[in-house]
Design a protein around this motif. Structure first.
Motif, PDB file in Angstrom:
ATOM      1  N   TRP C 268       0.763  -1.225  -0.140  1.00  0.00           N
ATOM      2  CA  TRP C 268      -0.002  -0.085   0.025  1.00  0.00           C
ATOM      3  C   TRP C 268       0.971   1.140  -0.135  1.00  0.00           C
ATOM      4  CZ3 TRP C 268      -4.966  -0.075  -1.236  1.00  0.00           C
ATOM      5  CH2 TRP C 268      -5.596  -1.407  -1.149  1.00  0.00           C
ATOM      6  N   THR C 269       2.144   1.420  -0.128  1.00  0.00           N
ATOM      7  CA  THR C 269       3.005   2.356   0.170  1.00  0.00           C
ATOM      8  C   THR C 269       2.669   3.335  -1.065  1.00  0.00           C
ATOM      9  OG1 THR C 269       4.719   0.893  -0.920  1.00  0.00           O
ATOM     10  CG2 THR C 269       4.902   1.511   1.252  1.00  0.00           C
ATOM     11  N   LEU C 270       2.517   2.828  -2.257  1.00  0.00           N
ATOM     12  CA  LEU C 270       2.285   3.743  -3.229  1.00  0.00           C
ATOM     13  C   LEU C 270       0.925   4.393  -3.266  1.00  0.00           C
ATOM     14  CD1 LEU C 270       4.186   2.141  -6.304  1.00  0.00           C
ATOM     15  CD2 LEU C 270       4.807   3.969  -5.063  1.00  0.00           C
ATOM     16  N   ALA C 271      -0.077   3.444  -2.950  1.00  0.00           N
ATOM     17  CA  ALA C 271      -1.415   4.306  -2.840  1.00  0.00           C
ATOM     18  C   ALA C 271      -1.450   5.441  -1.684  1.00  0.00           C
ATOM     19  CB  ALA C 271      -2.280   3.161  -2.413  1.00  0.00           C
ATOM     20  N   PHE C 274       0.298   8.504  -3.192  1.00  0.00           N
ATOM     21  CA  PHE C 274      -0.512   9.252  -4.301  1.00  0.00           C
ATOM     22  C   PHE C 274      -1.633   9.675  -3.477  1.00  0.00           C
ATOM     23  CE2 PHE C 274       2.765   8.097  -7.000  1.00  0.00           C
ATOM     24  CZ  PHE C 274       2.777   6.857  -7.352  1.00  0.00           C
ATOM     25  N   GLY C 275      -2.160   9.155  -2.523  1.00  0.00           N
ATOM     26  CA  GLY C 275      -3.395   9.574  -1.708  1.00  0.00           C
ATOM     27  C   GLY C 275      -3.118  10.826  -1.220  1.00  0.00           C
ATOM     28  N   LEU C 277      -0.967  12.920  -2.135  1.00  0.00           N
ATOM     29  CA  LEU C 277      -0.696  14.122  -3.117  1.00  0.00           C
ATOM     30  C   LEU C 277      -2.170  14.591  -3.433  1.00  0.00           C
ATOM     31  CD1 LEU C 277       0.659  15.402  -5.459  1.00  0.00           C
ATOM     32  CD2 LEU C 277      -0.102  13.545  -6.952  1.00  0.00           C
ATOM     33  N   ILE C 278      -3.122  14.041  -3.333  1.00  0.00           N
ATOM     34  CA  ILE C 278      -4.615  14.722  -3.502  1.00  0.00           C
ATOM     35  C   ILE C 278      -4.999  15.252  -2.320  1.00  0.00           C
ATOM     36  CG2 ILE C 278      -6.732  13.920  -4.116  1.00  0.00           C
ATOM     37  CD1 ILE C 278      -5.981  11.329  -5.366  1.00  0.00           C
ATOM     38  N   LEU C 281      -3.113  18.558  -2.287  1.00  0.00           N
ATOM     39  CA  LEU C 281      -3.472  19.367  -3.053  1.00  0.00           C
ATOM     40  C   LEU C 281      -4.626  20.305  -2.587  1.00  0.00           C
ATOM     41  CD1 LEU C 281      -2.699  17.855  -6.485  1.00  0.00           C
ATOM     42  CD2 LEU C 281      -1.834  20.038  -5.669  1.00  0.00           C
ATOM     43  N   VAL C 282      -5.791  19.395  -2.050  1.00  0.00           N
ATOM     44  CA  VAL C 282      -6.914  19.935  -1.690  1.00  0.00           C
ATOM     45  C   VAL C 282      -6.752  20.844  -0.380  1.00  0.00           C
ATOM     46  CG1 VAL C 282      -9.204  19.383  -1.079  1.00  0.00           C
ATOM     47  CG2 VAL C 282      -8.132  18.145  -2.846  1.00  0.00           C
TER      48      VAL C 282
END
Lengths: 379, 358, 297
Positions: C268-271, C274-275, C277-278, C281-282
């Protein structure tokens, strides 16, 4: 003389180019050998020359699919040679089923390939779930008997299938699985997972992955001071390239192989296994491994089938493949109903003085396994 | 050239609906006249699919000014939905197809709440993040088959998908064409050109943005839903394919963003070129290597990269955009380019500056 | 104890993320480009280092000195590459829509990747560095020496860059172009050259980091994308154009990843990354230390 065209896609560039080249070399060698012997005397009364068309699929499933479609539709190829890697073989086998042409492959081992009810696919490798079994059996037969195991799994279809089989076998031997981790294929750093194996004090370590990760495992086991009695990987630990990259860290590691160059199976084209090894050496200047043997076996399977049909029709050839049984440098080739072969793996180990030797099963071992592995601080 | 361009645009503006109808009929013919399953069918079907994708992207990207790097997220969602429903739940394809579209639209609604608040580059990156997360999630879940994906052997014949995608493309072209002629399309363009101004004029930009976003997701999701069965195989890498996302953007750019025909033409042109390059195989005798076969298989990505670079740098308006520019240059010349007071060559059939909808 | 090891693993690798992200942040802030080909600079640096070491020392493991000596080579080569890319290709889209820069640089990254693949094949390359023993044992936590070397190297490169920006004239010129290109031009600063210089410096530091990566992990043609993506997360966290922000962000991201891998699962590291990141940003698109740029609500 008429020609039979055998065609397929293969990993000639990209991550698996090294291994793809082994298949291509074997295909070419075998086709040339057959043609030099005068061609194939098919059961329909004619003699045929064999022709080979291999295209690069870059280990990409979409490329592979379209290559097979093109070969069938544009080039009129009726007899397909499978690609390398389960990831690619799985969708390619679907094309074979759709177009109703037989496909014989020596490079895809995921059991999923053979559990789809696909009647057109035949594979020479033991299915992935079998890959680590012999290593587990071997460890279980040593003393001190291992009580716990660590399992590291790459998240691709082949490795996850291998892991499933491994878990079952560990369970059968009563070995407790204390670490069971899956890591993404893009990971190049296994430190954290290896640290877990060390902290859990696992007795043996099995990694279901490919060559790249095997090298990392070998190196990072030392940096993370992971001491186990036995460590092996499902693919990649037995190639010369692995030993080059891992150096001394590769010593004492184990790996499975479905074929040994020292065996002496009779072969209609090369005489016997040693004859095949010699031919590969003469033509390409390297020692063959099971990928080479499987590749040659693919061509030989077709040759045998062609000899046993009364008409070169794809469906009839398919049936002849399924019903066939013959001896070759690869061993005895015969297929189960689902298209897979029922063979077990042998286990080899890198031993510091003797190099890569066969250590299991005991009946055919060249040396005793050096078990347990010496600790890193003692090397 | 300019006269020709103006002529083409005028014709297209005046007869838009008829052109769409004719093209739909023409598109329906190939399978009836010998195009059967196999290599060419695959090429044709995928070309239609890219047409749908490029146009969908353009709806939210080119028309509304929100360039999405995560459009493929909806594609993948649709692809997995049909694959799972058809294979594991024995649902009939038409039903699964509709469910895929509904799910993609709903997902867009939810995701839109988060990302449509961002603009420009930030929006692009956020959507990229969504795509990547979606890819990772489907790699780790059992229901999606993990990294192996799902393989489907029992699927409708290839011709079905050709027609489904043709229908999808025609429907989408019709919808977008219609919308660009209404206030809806006008507002989208206003948002693209200056969202602040639009908002200050009292327009509910959120509503319009979200509607465009969800509409784009609907078509993308349906495209994905048909693709997975057509491909007989779906896995996280291809279903959530960043390269294809870039390709669809390149197609829209090449053809001309903010137009109806542009993305479709760009899709057809670029995809067919790539396929052609991939299949070219020359038998030559090279000096040192002897007889070899040069195969461009590995180079289509390089080509794609170069196309993207050149298009962005030199032709950001794309083909249709260029046409339009030249056409309006012609207009200017004809109506006002002459010296003041001189009579310009009259052309009664010249349309006044309206209906720039092609 | 296990957690301590995870954190150490994370910091060690995080410094590398940081030095890569620093260049990315700089390009974004100064040249106003989101450089999707940044990861390819890392990859090229790795290859430069690999071939340098091979041509000097042949096969097999090498001493730390030899390995380190390949780093300046990577720095220089990648500086030239970066400068050239900006000056001749990327400058044509500088100042236009940010999204167009995304596309052009993505196109560049594809071309570079594929050329590398054709030229060097996909064989993973590594530079094995000789240390005996291989790791320090700090109270049960293992610190591999090569990784420590890479860690120190990455930090040094980052600090050097920061000092350059802070204390030299060229560095100040870069910062003023970031703040206001027109004003900078009025002051007589050659904006084009400054931008290319920035691109060159960022690529150089990325390449140097690539050299270190080749020592501890692998170099392969397609390794770049993941570093570009992680740079996104880090820069959005730390702020565009901010060196300290990128450093902190890199170390944090590394730690978060290894902790996820250690406590949950490496699947799950990549998820998670990237999560993040979102979410960032928000929630806080300006980042910790950065300034907002166009397109920000």
């Amino acid at each position: 003389m008429q020609t039979i065209v055998l065609g397929g896609s293969m990993s000639l560039s990209g991550d698996n180019a090294d291994l793809g080249a082994l298949y291509r070399d074997s295909y070419q060698l075998t086709v040339d050998a057959v043609n030099e012997m005068g061609g194939v005397e098919a059961g329909d009364g004619n003699t045929y020359e064999l022709e080979l068309i291999i295209r690069d699929d870059e280990t990409d499933a979409a490329n592979s699919k379209s290559i097979y479609q093109e070969l069938i539709d544009q080039e009129g190829v009726d007899f397909l040679l499978g690609p390398y890697s389960s990831t690619v073989t799985l969708p390619a086998s679907a094309v074979a089923a759709q177009k109703q042409r037989p496909m014989v492959e020596g490079g895809g081992a995921s059991p999923k390939i053979f559990s789809q009810g696909n009647e057109w696919i035949f594979g020479l490798l033991p299915t992935a779930d079998k890959y680590a079994l012999s290593m587990v059996d071997m460890a279980a037969a040593q003393s001190p008997t291992p009580e716990s195991a660590g399992l590291l799994v790459q998240d691709d279809t082949f490795s996850t299938s291998a892991a499933e089989g491994t878990r079952d076998r560990l369970d059968e031997h009563g070995i407790e699985l204390v670490v069971d981790e899956t890591f993404p294929s893009e990971t190049s750093d296994l430190s954290t997972n290896l640290g877990k194996v060390r902290d859990a004090e696992a007795d043996i370590l099995i990694m279901c992955a490919h060559q790249k990760h095997a090298v990392i495992m070998a190196k990072q086991m030392e940096t993370q001071q992971v001491n186990v009695d036995m460590a092996g990987a499902t693919v990649g630990t037995l190639s010369d390239k692995f030993k080059e990259d891992a150096g001394a860290n590769g010593d004492y590691l184990y790996g499975p192989t479905s074929w040994d160059a020292g065996a002496s199976f009779e072969d209609p084209i090369f005489g016997d296994t040693q004859g095949f090894s010699q031919a590969i050496n003469d033509a390409y200047d390297y020692n063959p491994d099971y990928h080479n043997a499987a590749g040659a076996g693919v061509i030989e399977t077709y040759v045998n089938a062609f000899q046993n049909v009364d008409e070169l029709d794809p469906t009839k050839v398919r049936d002849a493949v399924r019903d066939g049984q013959f001896s070759s440098q690869y061993g005895e080739i015969t297929f189960l109903d689902n298209g897979a072969m029922d063979i077990s793996m042998l286990v080899k180990q890198w031993q510091p003085d003797t190099g890569k030797v066969l250590v299991w099963p005991e009946a055919v071992q060249q040396e005793q396994p050096i078990y347990p592995m010496p600790a890193w601080s003692e090397r | 050239m300019t006269r020709y361009a103006a002529g083409v645009l005028e014709f297209a503006d005046a007869h838009g609906w008829k052109i769409i109808a004719v093209l739909a009929v023409v598109g329906a013919l190939p399978p009836l006249f010998g195009l059967e399953g196999g290599f060419y069918m695959t090429v044709a079907t995928l070309t239609l699919m890219f047409g749908v994708l490029a146009l969908s992207w353009d709806l939210i990207g080119g028309q509304t000014g929100y360039p999405s790097f995560g459009q493929m997220g909806f594609f993948g969602l649709g692809a997995y939905t049909t694959a799972i429903l058809v294979k594991d739940q024995a649902v009939a394809f038409p039903v699964a197809f509709l469910v895929a579209g509904v799910l993609a639209t709903l997902a867009a609604g939810v995701v839109g709440l988060i990302v449509l608040r961002l603009r420009g580059g930030y929006f692009a990156i956020a959507t990229l993040g969504i795509l990547l997360v979606a890819q990772q999630v489907s790699r780790n879940l059992e229901v999606t088959g993990g990294s192996s994906g799902k393989i489907l052997l029992d699927v409708p014949p290839a011709t079905t998908f050709y027609y489904v995608l043709l229908g999808l493309l025609v429907a989408e072209v019709a919808v977008v064409y219609y919308l660009t002629g209404t206030r809806f399309g006008y507002v989208l363009n206003a948002i693209r050109d200056d969202e602040g101004k639009a908002t200050s004029m009292g327009v509910n930009t959120t509503y319009y943005k979200t509607a465009a976003w969800m509409l784009a997701a609907l078509f993308t999701g349906l495209a994905g839903g048909s693709w997975s069965l057509f491909n007989t195989f779906v896995d996280p890498n291809t279903a959530y394919n960043l390269s294809w996302n870039v390709e669809m953007i390149a197609m829209a750019l090449l053809g001309g963003t903010g137009t109806v025909a542009g993305p479709v033409l760009g899709a057809f042109g670029l995809h067919l070129t790539i396929v052609f390059i991939q299949s070219v195989s020359l038998d030559v005798t090279l000096p040192l290597l002897g007889p070899t076969t040069i195969n461009f298989a590995g180079w289509q990505l390089v080509l794609l990269g170069l196309v993207v670079i050149v298009t962005v740098v030199s032709y950001p308006q794309g083909f249709v955009g260029e046409l339009r520019e030249r056409a309006s240059a012609m207009e200017y010349y004809r109506h006002a380019g002459g010296a003041a007071g001189q009579e310009t060559s009259h052309d009664e059939t010249a349309s006044p500056d309206g209906g720039e909808r092609t | 104890m296990a957690v301590a090891q995870f954190v150490v693993n994370g910091l060690l690798v995080g410094a590398l993320f940081a030095s890569i992200a620093v260049g990315f942040a700089l390009i974004w802030g100064v040249v106003e480009i989101i450089n999707l080909a940044h990861g390819e600079m890392v990859m090229l640096g790795g290859y430069v280092s690999y071939w340098t070491v091979r041509s000097v020392a042949g096969e097999g493991a090498v001493s730390p000195v030899v390995a380190l000596a390949s780093v300046p080579v990577a720095l220089v080569v990648l500086f030239v590459v970066g400068y050239g890319l900006q000056r001749f290709v990327v400058s044509r889209v500088t100042g236009t829509d940010l999204f167009l820069t995304l596309l052009v640089t993505f196109g560049l990254s594809i071309v570079i990747q594929q050329l590398a693949l054709q030229a060097w094949s996909a064989d993973p390359r590594t530079v094995a560095v000789q240390f005996t023993p291989q790791s320090f044992d700090v109270g049960g936590v293992f610190v591999p020496k090569t990784k420590l070397l890479a860690f120190v190297g990455a930090i040094v490169l980052t600090v050097l860059l920061w000092a350059f920006l802070r204390y030299t004239r060229r560095g100040r010129a870069i910062r003023s172009v970031a703040q206001n290109p027109d004003a900078a031009a009025l002051l007589g600063i050659d904006v084009e050259h400054t931008r290319a210089l920035t691109f060159g410096l960022s690529s150089a530091i990325a390449g140097g980091t690539g050299a270190f990566i080749g020592m501890i992990l692998f170099v392969q043609p397609q390794m770049g994308l993941i570093y570009t993506l992680k740079s996104f997360v880090i820069v959005v966290f730390g702020g565009i154009g901010s060196v300290p922000g990128a450093l902190l962000g890199g170390l944090l991201l590394g730690s978060v990843e290894e902790l996820t891998a250690g406590l949950v699962s490496s699947q799950w590291t990549l998820a998670v990354s990237f999560g993040l990141l979102i979410v960032l940003l928000v929630v806080r698109p300006k980042g910790l230390f950065g300034r907002g740029v166009e397109g920000e609500p």
